[in-house]
Design a protein around this motif. Sequence first.
Motif, short mmCIF file in Angstrom:
data_model
loop_
_atom_site.label_atom_id
_atom_site.label_comp_id
_atom_site.label_asym_id
_atom_site.label_seq_id
_atom_site.Cartn_x
_atom_site.Cartn_y
_atom_site.Cartn_z
N ALA A 208 -31.59 40.30 -9.59
CA ALA A 208 -32.56 41.15 -8.92
C ALA A 208 -33.29 42.02 -9.94
N ALA A 209 -34.35 42.69 -9.49
CA ALA A 209 -35.17 43.59 -10.31
C ALA A 209 -35.98 42.86 -11.36
N GLY A 210 -36.25 41.59 -11.12
CA GLY A 210 -37.12 40.84 -12.02
C GLY A 210 -36.61 40.81 -13.45
N THR A 211 -37.52 40.99 -14.39
CA THR A 211 -37.14 41.07 -15.80
C THR A 211 -36.76 42.48 -16.21
N GLY A 212 -36.99 43.45 -15.31
CA GLY A 212 -36.76 44.85 -15.65
C GLY A 212 -37.96 45.51 -16.27
N ASN A 213 -39.06 44.77 -16.42
CA ASN A 213 -40.27 45.30 -17.05
C ASN A 213 -41.47 45.08 -16.13
N PRO A 214 -42.40 46.04 -16.12
CA PRO A 214 -43.62 45.84 -15.33
C PRO A 214 -44.50 44.76 -15.94
N PHE A 215 -45.50 44.31 -15.18
CA PHE A 215 -46.48 43.31 -15.61
C PHE A 215 -45.90 41.89 -15.69
N PHE A 216 -44.66 41.71 -15.22
CA PHE A 216 -44.07 40.37 -15.16
C PHE A 216 -43.65 40.08 -13.73
N THR A 217 -43.88 38.86 -13.28
CA THR A 217 -43.55 38.48 -11.92
C THR A 217 -42.10 38.00 -11.83
N THR A 218 -41.62 37.84 -10.60
CA THR A 218 -40.28 37.29 -10.42
C THR A 218 -40.24 35.79 -10.75
N ASP A 219 -41.39 35.12 -10.76
CA ASP A 219 -41.43 33.74 -11.25
C ASP A 219 -41.08 33.69 -12.74
N THR A 220 -41.63 34.62 -13.49
CA THR A 220 -41.28 34.71 -14.91
C THR A 220 -39.81 35.06 -15.07
N ALA A 221 -39.31 35.95 -14.22
CA ALA A 221 -37.88 36.28 -14.27
C ALA A 221 -37.02 35.05 -14.01
N ALA A 222 -37.46 34.20 -13.09
CA ALA A 222 -36.71 32.98 -12.79
C ALA A 222 -36.68 32.05 -13.99
N ALA A 223 -37.82 31.85 -14.63
CA ALA A 223 -37.88 30.99 -15.81
C ALA A 223 -37.04 31.57 -16.94
N LEU A 224 -37.10 32.88 -17.12
CA LEU A 224 -36.34 33.54 -18.18
C LEU A 224 -34.84 33.43 -17.95
N ARG A 225 -34.38 33.75 -16.75
CA ARG A 225 -32.95 33.67 -16.46
C ARG A 225 -32.45 32.23 -16.53
N CYS A 226 -33.29 31.28 -16.11
CA CYS A 226 -32.91 29.88 -16.18
C CYS A 226 -32.63 29.47 -17.62
N ALA A 227 -33.51 29.88 -18.53
CA ALA A 227 -33.32 29.56 -19.94
C ALA A 227 -32.10 30.27 -20.51
N GLU A 228 -31.87 31.51 -20.09
CA GLU A 228 -30.77 32.30 -20.65
C GLU A 228 -29.41 31.76 -20.25
N ILE A 229 -29.26 31.33 -19.01
CA ILE A 229 -27.95 30.87 -18.54
C ILE A 229 -27.78 29.36 -18.70
N ASN A 230 -28.75 28.72 -19.36
CA ASN A 230 -28.69 27.28 -19.61
C ASN A 230 -28.67 26.45 -18.32
N ALA A 231 -29.42 26.92 -17.32
CA ALA A 231 -29.57 26.12 -16.11
C ALA A 231 -30.51 24.96 -16.40
N GLU A 232 -30.43 23.94 -15.58
CA GLU A 232 -31.16 22.70 -15.86
C GLU A 232 -32.50 22.59 -15.15
N VAL A 233 -32.73 23.44 -14.14
CA VAL A 233 -33.96 23.31 -13.37
C VAL A 233 -34.23 24.62 -12.63
N VAL A 234 -35.52 24.90 -12.42
CA VAL A 234 -35.93 25.99 -11.54
C VAL A 234 -36.35 25.37 -10.21
N LEU A 235 -35.70 25.79 -9.14
CA LEU A 235 -36.02 25.31 -7.80
C LEU A 235 -36.78 26.43 -7.08
N LYS A 236 -38.07 26.24 -6.90
CA LYS A 236 -38.91 27.29 -6.31
C LYS A 236 -39.06 27.03 -4.82
N ALA A 237 -38.37 27.84 -4.02
CA ALA A 237 -38.40 27.69 -2.57
C ALA A 237 -39.53 28.54 -2.00
#
Length: 322
Positions: A208-237
Amino acid sequence: MATSNGFLPLLSSHLRPSANSRMMWSCNQSSKPPPRMVISCSSSDMLPLPDSTNFRTQASTMMPFELQTDEAAMSKPSYKWRRVLLKVSGEALAGDHAQNIDPKITMSIAREVAFVTQLGVEVAIVVGGGNIFRGASWVGCSGLDRSSADHIGMLATVMNAIFLQATMESIGIPTRVQTAFRMSEVAEPYIRRRAIRHLEKGRVVIFAAGTGNPFFTTDTAAALRCAEINAEVVLKATNVDGVYDDDPKLNPNARLLETLSYQDVTTKDLSVMDMTAITLCQENNIPVVVFNLTKPGNISKAIVGERVGTLIGRTWHSALTD
């Protein structure tokens, strides 16, 4: 310390020298260099080495983190995705918009996530906050600047995350909420290694709380967290079936696109994810699946790698056969 070739248990906890022992201790009495311990053992005093069969059995039990039997490896599920990042938009959580959060939607998400976690798939979730407060649309109101508006939007995502966590735990799914800025009374702070450990233990982690920084969307947060935790795919519902070549609400003949490249999204200015999120996925070779959250079964289908919605970054054939 010099020993003959063989196996010695730890002296401090297992051996007690006795008069009958053939072990001889001798120490150098000179002051320089410091006293040196010498152990001399005859072959008859050595503990017998286990036979090769028993030794392999003991070794497999002594090193659980490195060795796995072929049977254990074969028992793992054969699904395409083993660790996924599910991005749930705030608008999707609102359902028919009769209220900010539709409990039927959150329960549907919880049940489908429960199904795939029981199959061994690790699930992390990023939630949006547009159903409660969309920062970009409030900029300028009563002097509200962009940074303040985005921080309010981040707080909205925390509200959604706590609601979704409560729904999941009500049906027995162990869930943790991690926030990008500290709110220790209601959630854990985001710590990458702790998040990965939660996933390895079968818990669902909601970011939650996105990236923690303004000017970034939660879509960017999803891509960032996906890369950080070594997930294999972003599923955008979302609340649409996928990506269309035109707005399906305005054009009934709009065609659903099954696959897209990252360049297609950027050059055609398709409103799938913001450019920062798409670029981050492209740089880390992370595919994105856009699908309809409101159709029953779509979440579990997307998580286990079945063809649903629109796939960005790969073809369906390569995604399902790699």
